[in-house]
Design an enzyme around this catalytic site. Structure first.
Site, PDB file in Angstrom:
ATOM      1  N   TRP A 158       0.801  -1.219   0.000  1.00 34.30           N
ATOM      2  CA  TRP A 158       0.000   0.000   0.000  1.00 34.30           C
ATOM      3  C   TRP A 158       0.839   1.276   0.000  1.00 34.30           C
ATOM      4  CZ3 TRP A 158       1.862   2.099   4.383  1.00 34.30           C
ATOM      5  CH2 TRP A 158       2.287   1.220   5.388  1.00 34.30           C
ATOM      6  N   ASN A 159       2.146   1.173   0.231  1.00 30.57           N
ATOM      7  CA  ASN A 159       2.864   2.432   0.509  1.00 30.57           C
ATOM      8  C   ASN A 159       3.120   3.305  -0.716  1.00 30.57           C
ATOM      9  OD1 ASN A 159       4.716   0.386  -0.103  1.00 30.57           O
ATOM     10  ND2 ASN A 159       6.384   1.511   0.849  1.00 30.57           N
ATOM     11  N   LYS A 204      -2.456  -7.610  -8.171  1.00 30.88           N
ATOM     12  CA  LYS A 204      -3.245  -7.645  -6.929  1.00 30.88           C
ATOM     13  C   LYS A 204      -2.669  -6.569  -6.015  1.00 30.88           C
ATOM     14  CE  LYS A 204      -3.577  -8.819  -2.958  1.00 30.88           C
ATOM     15  NZ  LYS A 204      -3.856  -7.938  -1.793  1.00 30.88           N
ATOM     16  N   GLY A 227       6.618  -6.360  -0.696  1.00 33.57           N
ATOM     17  CA  GLY A 227       5.906  -6.341   0.573  1.00 33.57           C
ATOM     18  C   GLY A 227       6.835  -6.766   1.696  1.00 33.57           C
ATOM     19  N   GLY A 228       6.243  -7.222   2.781  1.00 37.07           N
ATOM     20  CA  GLY A 228       7.029  -7.592   3.958  1.00 37.07           C
ATOM     21  C   GLY A 228       7.760  -8.919   3.762  1.00 37.07           C
ATOM     22  N   GLU A 231      10.728  -8.159  -3.548  1.00 35.14           N
ATOM     23  CA  GLU A 231      11.273  -6.890  -3.030  1.00 35.14           C
ATOM     24  C   GLU A 231      10.712  -6.731  -1.631  1.00 35.14           C
ATOM     25  OE1 GLU A 231      13.514  -5.125  -4.180  1.00 35.14           O
ATOM     26  OE2 GLU A 231      13.634  -5.815  -6.243  1.00 35.14           O
ATOM     27  N   LEU A 232      11.557  -6.899  -0.632  1.00 36.21           N
ATOM     28  CA  LEU A 232      11.040  -7.032   0.736  1.00 36.21           C
ATOM     29  C   LEU A 232      11.473  -5.884   1.644  1.00 36.21           C
ATOM     30  CD1 LEU A 232      11.657 -10.884   0.945  1.00 36.21           C
ATOM     31  CD2 LEU A 232       9.651  -9.671   0.079  1.00 36.21           C
ATOM     32  N   CYS A 262      10.295   1.186   2.124  1.00 37.02           N
ATOM     33  CA  CYS A 262      11.134  -0.005   2.318  1.00 37.02           C
ATOM     34  C   CYS A 262      12.568   0.395   2.616  1.00 37.02           C
ATOM     35  CB  CYS A 262      11.059  -0.882   1.089  1.00 37.02           C
ATOM     36  SG  CYS A 262      11.443  -0.002  -0.427  1.00 37.02           S
ATOM     37  N   GLU A 308      12.264  -4.323  11.421  1.00 37.87           N
ATOM     38  CA  GLU A 308      11.692  -3.228  10.647  1.00 37.87           C
ATOM     39  C   GLU A 308      10.435  -2.702  11.342  1.00 37.87           C
ATOM     40  OE1 GLU A 308       9.720  -4.228   6.925  1.00 37.87           O
ATOM     41  OE2 GLU A 308      10.585  -2.451   5.988  1.00 37.87           O
TER      42      GLU A 308
HETATM   43  P1  NAP Z   1       2.553  -7.087   3.151  1.00 38.22           P
HETATM   44  O1  NAP Z   1       1.625  -7.175   4.288  1.00 38.22           O
HETATM   45  O2  NAP Z   1       3.589  -8.110   2.985  1.00 38.22           O
HETATM   46  O3  NAP Z   1       1.615  -7.030   1.855  1.00 38.22           O
HETATM   47  C1  NAP Z   1       2.106  -6.930   0.546  1.00 38.22           C
HETATM   48  C2  NAP Z   1       1.073  -7.486  -0.412  1.00 38.22           C
HETATM   49  O4  NAP Z   1       0.920  -8.888  -0.198  1.00 38.22           O
HETATM   50  C3  NAP Z   1      -0.321  -6.885  -0.218  1.00 38.22           C
HETATM   51  O5  NAP Z   1      -0.987  -6.801  -1.458  1.00 38.22           O
HETATM   52  C4  NAP Z   1      -0.990  -7.931   0.671  1.00 38.22           C
HETATM   53  O6  NAP Z   1      -2.380  -7.864   0.631  1.00 38.22           O
HETATM   54  C5  NAP Z   1      -0.455  -9.192   0.058  1.00 38.22           C
HETATM   55  N1  NAP Z   1      -0.483 -10.376   0.904  1.00 38.22           N
HETATM   56  C6  NAP Z   1      -0.672 -10.483   2.254  1.00 38.22           C
HETATM   57  N2  NAP Z   1      -0.598 -11.775   2.631  1.00 38.22           N
HETATM   58  C7  NAP Z   1      -0.354 -12.507   1.521  1.00 38.22           C
HETATM   59  C8  NAP Z   1      -0.168 -13.902   1.263  1.00 38.22           C
HETATM   60  N3  NAP Z   1      -0.192 -14.810   2.228  1.00 38.22           N
HETATM   61  N4  NAP Z   1       0.072 -14.289  -0.016  1.00 38.22           N
HETATM   62  C9  NAP Z   1       0.137 -13.385  -1.016  1.00 38.22           C
HETATM   63  N5  NAP Z   1      -0.042 -12.059  -0.843  1.00 38.22           N
HETATM   64  C10 NAP Z   1      -0.293 -11.629   0.413  1.00 38.22           C
HETATM   65  O7  NAP Z   1       3.313  -5.725   3.115  1.00 38.22           O
HETATM   66  P2  NAP Z   1       2.728  -4.293   3.425  1.00 38.22           P
HETATM   67  O8  NAP Z   1       2.478  -4.175   4.876  1.00 38.22           O
HETATM   68  O9  NAP Z   1       1.611  -3.997   2.485  1.00 38.22           O
HETATM   69  O10 NAP Z   1       3.966  -3.390   2.991  1.00 38.22           O
HETATM   70  C11 NAP Z   1       4.989  -3.122   3.846  1.00 38.22           C
HETATM   71  C12 NAP Z   1       6.185  -3.990   3.590  1.00 38.22           C
HETATM   72  O11 NAP Z   1       6.578  -3.908   2.220  1.00 38.22           O
HETATM   73  C13 NAP Z   1       7.384  -3.538   4.379  1.00 38.22           C
HETATM   74  O12 NAP Z   1       8.048  -4.641   4.921  1.00 38.22           O
HETATM   75  C14 NAP Z   1       8.245  -2.853   3.341  1.00 38.22           C
HETATM   76  O13 NAP Z   1       9.601  -2.800   3.664  1.00 38.22           O
HETATM   77  C15 NAP Z   1       7.969  -3.661   2.138  1.00 38.22           C
HETATM   78  N6  NAP Z   1       8.285  -2.912   0.913  1.00 38.22           N
HETATM   79  C16 NAP Z   1       9.372  -3.285   0.183  1.00 38.22           C
HETATM   80  C17 NAP Z   1       9.718  -2.558  -0.951  1.00 38.22           C
HETATM   81  C18 NAP Z   1      10.902  -2.947  -1.798  1.00 38.22           C
HETATM   82  O14 NAP Z   1      10.948  -2.536  -2.953  1.00 38.22           O
HETATM   83  N7  NAP Z   1      11.857  -3.710  -1.307  1.00 38.22           N
HETATM   84  C19 NAP Z   1       8.950  -1.452  -1.327  1.00 38.22           C
HETATM   85  C20 NAP Z   1       7.866  -1.102  -0.531  1.00 38.22           C
HETATM   86  C21 NAP Z   1       7.534  -1.849   0.579  1.00 38.22           C
HETATM   87  P3  NAP Z   1      -3.160  -6.949   1.713  1.00 38.22           P
HETATM   88  O15 NAP Z   1      -2.375  -5.690   1.924  1.00 38.22           O
HETATM   89  O16 NAP Z   1      -4.428  -6.713   1.075  1.00 38.22           O
HETATM   90  O17 NAP Z   1      -3.216  -7.760   2.969  1.00 38.22           O
END
Ligand code: NAP
Length: 497
Positions: free
Chosen positions: A158-159, A182, A234-235, A256-257, A290, A389
């Protein structure tokens, strides 16, 4: 073209095969504006049947109409999309700010640079090719074909919804793939608003699809056997699960985590610039990036001075409505996220971190999910705040004595996304850059990004690269073709040629 910013409440469906569709189960969810706490649109909750429908639409387009497009034609459509985004960038920025609470000035800036991703990969579309490879046998011609992988499943957080989607969408399309996106349930609107632009740019139905929903929808996409490649941002823990789901059907992945990126401030640094860099690194976007530079490592002789300077500027940060032009810190993206940030702060206090500033919700801002910019000093590498984090406006500062110790502390992490170095000593800057375990190193700057430069983390920060020509490897597969150019009769059939 237009983007809907005015309508008070909109009901979105999935965008599949060029059509808007309700969820097969008719389930929906509401998305909340984090600055007001109010629901502002409804979207479809995707289930297995919706994911299956979207993947089939993407497959049909991949094997049909999209395969008939030449690379040059694909490039032209990407350019069209970049132009359309440029036209409505300010409106898309409003949509993202309503959705995730990030500052309108930051989102406007992001939207201004977003077309660059489509222009860069527009130009790259007809420069994706294999090679001719020398072999030990003169009569044998060997060459490689670089082909699209097929249907890409893209899962984004979402960020920075549009930017992080563009990092996948633009190269995937340039290379000839189709895609199912998605977005996060917390910020889906801008991706859905992008779909009419995709259509208007001339992409045939099914080439780009978007399905909304929560983690279950993301899992269904990653696990779908018809998805040929999974691109996830994502995370780290979610990434691990996505990786396992993709591996069940052996789909290649890009992950990309998260990160716990260090900023190293040496005593010979320009301290004005370093202060600016630390603030930009961890308090921009309320720390929800991130690459947040959440660990500031400062050399002993300037340690207290840097803390004072950072604290002085932090105290003046204007917190408030992210849609106001002069706001510097908006809310966190959703309620549970603020609770998570507060929990990290409570642990840091219990572990003996010295709270310099912040550590609570700002008074007078009760409606949204606001949290004060927070600074802890005298962190030690065994503390939770050093290791985990937060993804919020929380900075940990700790001292180091010399270059070796700085590198050792910086690398004492399971993450490896980014790092910043602040010094005016040129040999030191390059020496330390080479030693840091991080996919991106910034010297006397922080948080700069371009479509042309590869980006991606090491260790728990991910697998693979986005951006640059490098990313095209992630969206293509290589085929090796052997040709016998000899007119001589075939030799011994029982010997390997
Ligand atoms: P997240 O909870 O991991 O969610 C990322 C995406 O995955 C969302 O669309 C989420 O859906 C979905 N998701 C959740 N559970 C899943 C599963 N079991 N299987 C498949 N998809 C699933 O991350 P966030 O809280 O949105 O974002 C923050 C994290 O992203 C931080 O750790 C940040 O460091 C990381 N990030 C990394 C980068 C990079 O380029 N390295 C850039 C930006 C952010 P829902 O949100 O609808 O639950």
């Amino acid at each position: 073209v237009s983007v809907s910013t005015e309508r008070p409440f909109k009901r979105y469906g999935h965008y599949i095969g060029g059509e808007w569709r309700r969820a097969a189960t008719e389930e929906t969810f509401e998305s909340v504006n984090p600055a007001t706490g109010e629901a502002w649109y409804q979207a479809a909750q995707g289930g297995d049947a919706d994911v299956d429908r979207a993947v089939r639409a993407a497959r049909a387009a991949f094997e049909g109409v999209w395969s008939e497009h030449t690379p040059l034609q694909r490039g032209k459509l990407l350019r069209n999309l970049g132009d359309l985004i440029a036209e409505v960038g300010d409106d898309l920025a409003i949509v993202e700010t309503r959705d995730n609470g990030k500052l309108i000035r930051e989102m406007r800036g992001q939207m201004r640079s977003l077309p660059e991703w489509f222009y860069y990969f527009s130009g790259a579309a007809d420069k994706i090719h294999g090679e001719t490879i020398p072999t030990p046998t003169r009569e044998i011609l060997n060459y490689t074909l670089r082909e699209p992988v097929g249907v890409v499943g893209a899962i984004t957080p979402w960020n920075s919804p549009l930017l992080l989607t563009a990092l996948k969408l633009a190269p995937a399309l340039a290379a000839g793939n189709t895609i199912v996106i998605k977005p996060s349930e917390h910020a889906s609107a801008s991706i859905l608003e992008l779909m009419p632009l995709v259509e208007r740019a001339g992409f045939p139905p099914g080439v780009v699809n978007a399905i909304t929903g929560d983690g279950r929808t993301g899992h269904a996409l990653a696990a779908h056997p018809g998805v040929d490649k999974v691109a996830f941002t994502g995370g780290t823990e979610t990434g691990r699960r996505v990786g396992v789901a993709a591996m069940e059907h052996l789909a290649p992945i890009t992950l990309e985590l998260g990160g716990k990126s260090p900023q190293l401030v040496f005593s010979d640094a320009d301290l004005d610039a370093a202060t600016f860099g630390i603030i930009a690194g961890v308090f921009a976007a309320a720390g929800q990036t991130c690459v947040a530079g959440s660990r500031a490592l400062v050399q002993h002789s300037v340690y207290e001075e840097v803390i004072d300077r950072v604290a002085e500027r932090t105290e003046r940060i204007r917190i408030g409505d992210p849609l106001e032009d002069d706001t510097e810190l908006g809310p966190l993206a959703f309620k549970e996220h603020r609770e998570r940030v507060a929990a990290h702060v409570a642990v840091a206090e219990s572990e003996g971190g010295r709270l310099v500033l912040g550590g609570k919700q700002p008074p007078g801002l009760d409606q949204g999910w606001f949290y004060e910019p927070t600074i802890f000093a005298d962190l030690s590498p065994r503390m939770s705040l050093f290791r985990n984090e937060v993804f919020g406006p929380v900075l940990g500062v700790l001292p180091f004595k010399d270059e070796d110790e700085a590198v050792e502390i910086a690398n004492d992490t399971r993450y490896g996304l980014a790092a910043g170095i602040w010094t005016q000593n040129l040999p030191r800057a390059h020496r330390v850059a080479a030693k840091l375990r991080a996919g991106t190193v910034w010297i006397n700057t922080y948080r700069t990004l371009a479509p042309s430069s590869p980006f991606g983390g090491f260790g728990d920060s991910g697998i693979g690269k986005e951006n640059g020509l490098e990313v095209l490897r992630e969206y293509t597969r290589l085929k090796s073709v052997w040709v016998n150019t000899s007119s001589a009769p075939p030799g011994d059939p029982f010997v390997l040629r």
